[in-house]
Design an enzyme around this catalytic site. Structure first.
Site, PDB file in Angstrom:
ATOM      1  N   ASP A  60      76.812-102.349  20.870  1.00  0.00           N
ATOM      2  CA  ASP A  60      76.061-101.211  19.892  1.00  0.00           C
ATOM      3  C   ASP A  60      75.459-102.015  18.954  1.00  0.00           C
ATOM      4  O   ASP A  60      75.994-102.713  18.076  1.00  0.00           O
ATOM      5  CB  ASP A  60      76.935-100.229  19.684  1.00  0.00           C
ATOM      6  N   THR A  93      69.389 -98.723  19.217  1.00  0.00           N
ATOM      7  CA  THR A  93      69.821 -99.504  17.938  1.00  0.00           C
ATOM      8  C   THR A  93      69.169-100.933  17.958  1.00  0.00           C
ATOM      9  O   THR A  93      68.860-101.687  16.936  1.00  0.00           O
ATOM     10  CB  THR A  93      71.037 -99.249  17.492  1.00  0.00           C
ATOM     11  N   THR A  94      69.798-101.550  19.373  1.00  0.00           N
ATOM     12  CA  THR A  94      69.219-103.039  19.349  1.00  0.00           C
ATOM     13  C   THR A  94      67.778-103.113  19.654  1.00  0.00           C
ATOM     14  O   THR A  94      67.081-104.141  18.846  1.00  0.00           O
ATOM     15  CB  THR A  94      69.665-103.698  20.787  1.00  0.00           C
ATOM     16  N   ASP A 390      77.019 -92.706  21.711  1.00  0.00           N
ATOM     17  CA  ASP A 390      75.491 -92.996  22.237  1.00  0.00           C
ATOM     18  C   ASP A 390      74.952 -91.896  23.150  1.00  0.00           C
ATOM     19  O   ASP A 390      74.052 -91.175  23.102  1.00  0.00           O
ATOM     20  CB  ASP A 390      75.377 -94.441  22.640  1.00  0.00           C
TER      21      ASP A 390
END
Ligand code: ADP
Ligand code: MG
Length: 545
Positions: A60, A93-94, A390
């Site tokens: 994550d 998020t990446t 997530d």
């Protein structure tokens, strides 16, 4: 001779101008390189060991960024956008870090050549605005569908979110559980009403969803074995009262001069406890939960009267039970009446792996559920929890904004095409800048390919060609080293993820570009030379030699 003007304290490190900007961009690049390989279904995981030796394995972006403990002031911006993406939509998020880094990388040559940052920022803003319009235009609105259709849609979004995680093998199993959990909530979909409990051991498929509250059995004294372990239609007393003899406390001083008086003190203490217990018993409760300890006398008392009790219940579990079952948490035993008791259809204490769990099911009030996760190592379970988080966020988001776009780089390729087409219609520096941003967007499909070991150039060429011919949902096919219509392949993501990711990435890029000077005061007690601009090539001006 001109006198030297001293403005800043000795040892203050200032660096400014173009080199400062380039140095900030370089610092961001290093951060991006750290998370680059985690993107997508074939992404790798990171093992991070902190100063205390605690190891975390994660895929994550937000978690990794948080654990990296970045100190470079400009690069911290990227940590912040990853965190904000995590808080706002929970996934992507990446991607957001990657996009911000790539935008900066693509405009770096312009900075070096002396294009004013304001011009670049304006171009980024323009590109962002075009992208937003396009996403809103393209997103497939799922309107007025039946319950089954909605479920299927939600499961697909959850599966896409999980397909890049450690648990991707079990994504079908978990997407059902996640959707069940979210659908069991009320309209506001409060996240804290889904409890996640981890029990090491067993296999992932043994994880289960309890519709109601569940928590690990708390420490109990002798006597609890005799208490009943299951009830139908039970009444629950929620307490914040200590039910223990306090004789061992030594913060009070009593002076007595004979044994009888001492006995009186002891009796009084027992009497106080028994009064409390009697009041609880009179209220008709058959399950007693308390945030504070319940001692051996009380445990025995309850067991004798067929009442189940648990002390030292964690506060969040007690609150969740209160929200789910109704009632109120009482701080005194005086007002415990039937109307402050919570109710639930079914209570039982059950063995899950090596742990005993207290389960409350059929709760009338707020809707809540608890996921009991099973699996091997603890780090693995922690990562599973993050991945499920997530997915849960994605499902909640999709319920609120029910429009989706295709993932796997499809939407990014389409936006890239849009910007490239637009850039051809304008002249000047802006043309080149918009084209650079269009190139920047391609990082997502490119990285997905790189991480899977595909020939990225080849696949990107195919994708560009397809999108030019109007195949707007074509993206990377991760299973076949090819391209495919990812809308049909059901690689769906809520459009809000992409909107949020692009906005945050563009904002971060603009912010970094708008900084042209860093002034750093010397830390107290530190040599003036230390602490100069981290990773880049920050030029120090006015440093004492
Ligand atoms: P993030 O932290 O940004 O969510 P992930 O590692 O979860 O990063 O990767 C998300 C990317 O993987 C998205 O661009 C998504 O479209 C892509 N992706 C997810 N599942 C698939 C799939 N089955 N095929 C192709 N791409 C996928
Ligand atoms: Mg993801």
């Amino acid at each position: 001779m001109q006198p030297q003007i001293v403005l800043l304290k000795e040892g203050t490190d200032t660096s400014q101008g173009k080199p400062q900007l380039v140095s900030n961009i370089n610092a961001c690049q290093s951060i991006v390189d750290a998370v680059r390989t985690t993107l997508g279904p074939r992404g790798m995981d990171k093992l991070i060991v902190d100063a205390h030796g605690k190891a975390t394995i994660s895929n994550d972006g937000a978690t990794i960024m948080k654990l990296l403990e970045i100190i470079h002031p400009a690069a911290k911006t990227l940590v912040d956008i990853a965190k904000s993406q995590d808080a706002e939509v929970g996934d992507g998020t990446t991607s957001v870090v990657l996009l911000a880094g790539e935008f900066l990388k693509q405009v770096k040559p312009f900075v070096e050549e002396g294009v004013h940052p304001r011009v670049i920022i304006k171009a980024i803003r323009k590109a962002l605005q075009l992208c937003m319009e396009k996403i809103n235009d393209m997103a497939v609105q799922i309107v007025e569908q039946s319950k089954e259709d909605q479920r299927a849609l939600l499961e697909k979004c959850a599966a896409t979110a999980m397909s890049s995680k450690l648990i991707h093998q079990q994504k079908d199993f978990f997407s059902r559980i996640v959707v069940d959990a979210v659908l069991s909530l009320d309209e506001l979909l409060p996240l804290n009403m889904i409890g996640i409990k981890k029990v090491t051991g067993g296999s992932l498929e043994e994880s289960q969803l309890v519709s109601g509250v569940a928590f690990k059995k708390t420490f109990s004294y002798a006597g609890f074995e005799m208490a009943p372990k299951s009830y139908e239609k039970c009444k629950i007393a929620l307490l914040n009262i200590e039910l223990e003899l306090k004789a061992e406390r030594d913060n009070a001083e009593i002076r007595v001069d004979n044994v009888k008086e001492y006995q009186k003190v002891v009796d009084a203490e027992w009497q106080i406890l028994y009064n409390k217990l009697a009041k609880i018993h009179e209220s008709g409760a058959n399950v007693v939960l308390s945030k504070l300890p319940i001692g051996d006398v009380a445990t025995q008392y309850f067991a004798d009267r067929d009442i189940f009790c648990a002390g030292r219940v964690p506060e969040e579990d007690l609150k969740r039970t209160m929200k789910a079952c109704g009632g109120a948490v009482m701080t005194t035993a005086n007002d415990i009446k039937a109307n402050v008791l919570g109710v639930c259809e079914h209570f039982e204490e059950r063995q899950v792996g090596g742990e005993r769990f207290n389960l409350f099911q059929g709760c009338p009030n707020a809707k809540t559920s608890t996921l009991i996760l099973r699996g091997g190592a603890e780090q693995f379970l922690e990562e599973t929890e993050r991945s499920l988080h997530d997915a849960i966020m994605i499902v909640r988001r999709t319920i609120k904004h029910d429009s989706v776009v295709a993932g796997g780089g499809a939407i990014e390729m389409e936006l890239s095409k849009l910007l490239r087409d637009y850039s051809r219609t304008i002249a000047g520096k802006e043309q080149l800048l918009i084209a650079a941003i269009a190139k920047g967007l391609e990082i997502i499909p490119r990285q997905l390919c790189d991480n899977a070991g595909f020939d990225a150039t080849n696949i990107l060429n195919k994708l560009r060609q397809k999108h030019a011919q109007g195949g707007q949902w074509f993206g990377v096919d991760i299973t076949k080293e090819d391209i495919s219509d990812n809308y049909e392949q059901c690689v769906w993501e809520p459009s809000i993820i992409k909107i949020n990711a692009l906005t945050a990435a563009a904002e971060a890029a603009c912010m970094i570009l708008s900084v042209d000077e860093t002034i750093k005061s010397p830390k107290a007690g530190e040599a003036p030379m230390a602490g100069a601009g981290g990773m880049g090539m920050g030029r120090g001006m006015g440093r004492p030699m």
